[in-house]
Write a protein that holds these residues in place. Structure first.
Motif, short mmCIF file in Angstrom:
data_model
loop_
_atom_site.label_atom_id
_atom_site.label_comp_id
_atom_site.label_asym_id
_atom_site.label_seq_id
_atom_site.Cartn_x
_atom_site.Cartn_y
_atom_site.Cartn_z
N LEU A 28 0.82 -1.22 0.00
CA LEU A 28 0.00 0.00 0.00
C LEU A 28 0.86 1.26 0.00
CD1 LEU A 28 -2.89 -1.01 2.39
CD2 LEU A 28 -3.03 -0.59 -0.05
N ARG A 29 1.96 1.23 0.73
CA ARG A 29 2.84 2.42 0.71
C ARG A 29 3.33 2.67 -0.70
NH1 ARG A 29 4.56 1.25 6.06
NH2 ARG A 29 6.11 -0.27 5.35
N ALA A 30 3.71 1.60 -1.37
CA ALA A 30 4.20 1.73 -2.75
C ALA A 30 3.09 2.22 -3.68
CB ALA A 30 4.74 0.38 -3.25
N VAL A 31 1.90 1.68 -3.50
CA VAL A 31 0.77 2.07 -4.36
C VAL A 31 0.46 3.56 -4.18
CG1 VAL A 31 -1.73 1.81 -4.67
CG2 VAL A 31 -0.27 -0.22 -4.52
N TYR A 32 0.41 4.02 -2.95
CA TYR A 32 0.04 5.43 -2.74
C TYR A 32 1.15 6.38 -3.18
CZ TYR A 32 -4.56 4.68 -0.89
OH TYR A 32 -5.90 4.35 -0.80
N ARG A 33 2.39 5.92 -3.17
CA ARG A 33 3.45 6.76 -3.74
C ARG A 33 3.20 6.96 -5.23
NH1 ARG A 33 7.34 4.14 -0.49
NH2 ARG A 33 7.74 2.63 -2.15
N VAL A 34 2.82 5.87 -5.90
CA VAL A 34 2.54 6.00 -7.34
C VAL A 34 1.27 6.82 -7.55
CG1 VAL A 34 2.07 4.74 -9.47
CG2 VAL A 34 3.65 3.77 -7.77
N LEU A 35 0.27 6.64 -6.72
CA LEU A 35 -0.96 7.42 -6.86
C LEU A 35 -0.68 8.92 -6.78
CD1 LEU A 35 -3.55 5.36 -4.76
CD2 LEU A 35 -3.48 5.62 -7.23
N ASP A 36 0.30 9.29 -5.97
CA ASP A 36 0.65 10.71 -5.85
C ASP A 36 1.23 11.26 -7.15
OD1 ASP A 36 1.65 11.09 -2.33
OD2 ASP A 36 -0.28 11.27 -3.35
N GLU A 37 1.77 10.37 -7.97
CA GLU A 37 2.32 10.82 -9.27
C GLU A 37 1.25 10.90 -10.34
OE1 GLU A 37 5.47 8.49 -11.03
OE2 GLU A 37 5.96 7.70 -9.04
N MET A 38 0.18 10.20 -10.11
CA MET A 38 -0.82 10.00 -11.17
C MET A 38 -1.65 11.26 -11.37
SD MET A 38 -3.30 6.71 -11.01
CE MET A 38 -2.15 5.39 -10.70
N ARG A 91 -11.06 4.37 -19.47
CA ARG A 91 -9.73 4.81 -19.90
C ARG A 91 -8.89 5.24 -18.70
NH1 ARG A 91 -12.36 7.17 -24.34
NH2 ARG A 91 -12.58 9.15 -23.22
N ARG A 92 -9.53 5.97 -17.79
CA ARG A 92 -8.78 6.46 -16.62
C ARG A 92 -8.32 5.31 -15.75
NH1 ARG A 92 -12.82 11.51 -14.98
NH2 ARG A 92 -12.20 12.89 -16.68
N VAL A 93 -9.20 4.35 -15.54
CA VAL A 93 -8.82 3.20 -14.71
C VAL A 93 -7.68 2.44 -15.38
CG1 VAL A 93 -9.59 0.97 -13.85
CG2 VAL A 93 -11.09 2.96 -13.61
N ALA A 94 -7.79 2.27 -16.70
CA ALA A 94 -6.76 1.52 -17.44
C ALA A 94 -5.41 2.23 -17.35
CB ALA A 94 -7.19 1.34 -18.89
N ARG A 95 -5.42 3.55 -17.48
CA ARG A 95 -4.16 4.31 -17.38
C ARG A 95 -3.57 4.16 -15.99
NH1 ARG A 95 -6.51 8.73 -20.64
NH2 ARG A 95 -7.27 9.66 -18.69
N GLY A 96 -4.45 4.24 -14.99
CA GLY A 96 -3.98 4.09 -13.61
C GLY A 96 -3.36 2.72 -13.39
N GLN A 97 -4.02 1.71 -13.91
CA GLN A 97 -3.50 0.34 -13.75
C GLN A 97 -2.15 0.19 -14.42
OE1 GLN A 97 -7.63 -1.68 -14.56
NE2 GLN A 97 -6.20 -3.28 -14.03
N ARG A 98 -2.03 0.74 -15.63
CA ARG A 98 -0.75 0.60 -16.36
C ARG A 98 0.38 1.25 -15.57
NH1 ARG A 98 -3.69 1.52 -21.05
NH2 ARG A 98 -3.22 3.76 -21.04
N LEU A 99 0.10 2.45 -15.01
CA LEU A 99 1.16 3.15 -14.29
C LEU A 99 1.56 2.37 -13.03
CD1 LEU A 99 2.93 5.70 -14.24
CD2 LEU A 99 1.22 6.77 -12.80
N ILE A 100 0.56 1.86 -12.32
CA ILE A 100 0.85 1.10 -11.11
C ILE A 100 1.67 -0.14 -11.46
CG2 ILE A 100 -0.21 -0.38 -9.36
CD1 ILE A 100 -0.76 2.33 -8.47
N GLU A 101 1.27 -0.86 -12.51
CA GLU A 101 1.99 -2.07 -12.90
C GLU A 101 3.43 -1.74 -13.29
OE1 GLU A 101 -0.26 -3.97 -16.02
OE2 GLU A 101 -2.04 -4.13 -14.73
N GLN A 102 3.55 -0.65 -14.02
CA GLN A 102 4.88 -0.25 -14.49
C GLN A 102 5.78 0.09 -13.31
OE1 GLN A 102 5.36 3.68 -16.56
NE2 GLN A 102 4.99 2.35 -18.33
N ARG A 103 5.29 0.93 -12.42
CA ARG A 103 6.11 1.42 -11.30
C ARG A 103 6.41 0.30 -10.32
NH1 ARG A 103 6.86 5.30 -13.95
NH2 ARG A 103 6.38 7.47 -13.46
N LEU A 104 5.42 -0.50 -10.02
CA LEU A 104 5.65 -1.55 -9.03
C LEU A 104 6.52 -2.66 -9.57
CD1 LEU A 104 3.74 0.05 -7.31
CD2 LEU A 104 2.54 -2.06 -6.73
#
Lengths: 345, 182
Positions: free
Chosen positions: B122-132, B166-179
């Motif tokens: 979750l810490r990792a996810v929310y760090r990426v969410l802050d970039e999104m 589209r927004r959910v898909a973009r979010g998922q791609r970024l999370i997958e990429q970063r994590l």
């Protein structure tokens, strides 16, 4: 299941563990907080509604500010939560239906002239709201220190803080000129003028290559200006606590910046009038005086410090500061308030 | 909102049309934990929950008298919560741009019974969410973390279903990429 799907499943599972874990006490605290905010929002609407009840035909207006140096004054803010309602007994009503409404107890407003072709008023201190009946052949002028506001017909509020002027337009459109630039302020908008980052660039002017020290100073000055601007935006958008944090940051990181006394005074007002922290407000006003003991805020800062100390229950300190005010400013414009708050004769 | 509902300790029992409309305080108390849970998952900052919850209730005060059905109240409050958090996230991004953002402090309150792996994730996810981008973040969080359907996400975010996807898909791609980089 793909890796991506597996990851999303794990995130969904872990996300189910996110919980604020509020106790009953936490809930009651939030409920009380929401009620307080609601009352503040209601009071702000009521202040505006008083003016809107007056029937006016409004047109766009030209407002020209002739900015001629530094003039002391209070700071522009959204109507503070404890601001008194407009003082009906002191409303100036002109023969054509125009009105000038003092918005603070300490506002001093005077009618200088009323003729068919010209009306002139003087805003000596505080805030006032002007509703001007449009008359194209008549000049309606508000003098505020070195600033002159000339209007045709609109509804707007003017407030002064040091060398900056706050303008809030309720109806119509106002043009603000400060020499180096201008801006249109439409109904529902507000702003501070001149804007902080307004170093004019002279075309064709040669600029000396900056030394590292000069460029560092320039960078620090810009950072301080940006902090003050961001604090203004936060306050005006209703986020007083964030505005206060930005002002504290400015004072921590740029104590020598020329804007620091203004930041300290603004912080004091925010803490006293919106965030209900009179102890910290008193300290901020004291800091404003330390940073600029002979500056444009010094008298107001001392008077506000008396008020803040009194509200914090530190009556002995309030009295001491009130006596200091009496000594320094025997003809001070805040004497009545200081005497009351400081409980002195 | 399934997860927020599970976190509730008080079950609301309001019979539509029976009795007077709920008072403001009734609503505040009944839905405070629900709104706080939604806000925390969207915003990620426990220190801001108080402030944001109060903002939501102040906005809700204007229209509460017209609502009687409890399900309508919850969805309506959720919409206001999304709007309120959106505004806060945008301001945070603006301050970050100016270099003015305060220290985030603790990010995301997690049930103490959660596993260490969940906490790290979750810490990792929310760090990426802050970039999104804010809109993508809200859509992703509502769909994946809150478990909302895409239709509900579209309604809460005030966009079309296609846009929500589209927004959910973009979010998922970024999370997958970063994590996957970590």
């Amino acid at each position: 299941m793909s890796d991506g799907q597996d990851l999303m499943r794990r995130i969904a599972g872990a996300g189910g563990r996110i919980d604020p874990g509020l106790s009953d006490r936490d809930v009651e605290r939030m409920v009380a907080g929401a009620r307080r905010r609601q009352r503040r929002a209601h009071m702000r609407r009521a202040v505006l509604a008083v003016g809107a009840a007056v029937s006016l035909a409004l047109t766009g207006a030209l407002v020209v500010f002739h900015h001629a140096g530094h003039a002391p004054g209070p700071e522009m803010a959204a109507a503070p939560e404890n601001a008194p309602a407009p003082h009906a007994e002191r409303i100036l009503r002109l023969s054509d239906g125009s009105t000038a409404v003092p918005l603070d107890a300490e506002t001093q407003l005077e009618l200088l002239e009323e003729r068919p072709g010209r009306v002139a008023l003087s805003l000596m201190r505080g805030r006032a709201r002007f509703q001007v009946t449009p008359q194209p052949k008549r000049a309606f002028v508000v003098h505020a220190g070195d600033v002159r506001v000339t209007v045709v017909g609109t509804v707007f509020t003017v407030e002064r803080v040091a060398d900056r002027v706050g303008v809030a337009v309720e109806r119509g459109t106002v043009r603000v000129d400060w020499g180096a630039g201008s801006a249109l302020v439409n109904a529902g908008q507000n702003g501070w003028y001149p804007p902080l980052a307004t170093t004019p660039l002279l075309p064709h002017a040669r600029r000396a290559k900056p030394t590292s020290l000069a460029s560092t100073r320039e960078e620090k000055g810009e950072a301080a200006a940006e902090l003050l601007m961001a604090a203004d935006r936060a306050r005006l958008s209703g986020h007083a606590d964030q505005g206060a944090e930005l002002l504290r940051k400015l004072l921590r990181e740029h104590p020598d910046d020329p804007r620091a006394p203004l930041a300290a005074f603004t912080l004091g007002r925010l803490l006293l009038m919106e965030l209900r922290s009179p102890d910290e407000a008193a300290a901020a006003f004291a800091q404003a005086r330390r940073l600029a003991p002979s500056g444009p805020f010094a008298e107001d800062a001392l008077a506000r410090e008396v008020e803040a100390l009194s509200k914090a229950g530190r009556q002995a300190d309030a009295r001491t500061r009130a006596e200091e005010y009496q000594h320094r400013y025997p003809n001070g414009r805040r004497m009545a308030t200081v005497r009351t708050a400081g409980e002195i004769k | 909102m399934r997860k927020a509902e599970r976190s509730q300790e008080v079950v609301l029992r309001l019979v539509p049309g029976a009795g007077p409309a709920p008072t403001l305080d009734d609503v505040y108390r009944r839905y405070c934990r629900y709104v706080a849970a939604v806000i925390l998952r969207l915003d990620g900052r426990p220190a801001e929950v108080d402030d944001l919850v109060q903002d939501v209730f102040v906005e809700a005060a204007a229209g509460i008298a017209r609502l009687r059905d409890p399900e309508a109240i919850k969805g309506w409050l959720a919409t206001i919560a999304v709007r309120t958090v959106r505004h806060r996230l945008r301001m945070r991004r603006a301050w970050r741009f100016l270099g003015l953002e305060r220290d985030a402090g603790e990010m995301v309150l997690v049930d103490p019974r959660a596993s260490p792996a969940d906490r790290v994730l979750l810490r990792a996810v929310y760090r990426v969410l802050d970039e999104m981008p804010v809109q993508d973040r809200l859509a992703f969080t509502l769909h994946i973390i809150e478990g909302e359907t895409l239709e509900a996400v579209a309604k809460l975010c005030g966009c079309s279903l296609a846009t929500a996807k589209r927004r959910v898909a973009r979010g998922q791609r970024l999370i997958e990429q970063r994590l996957s980089d970590e």
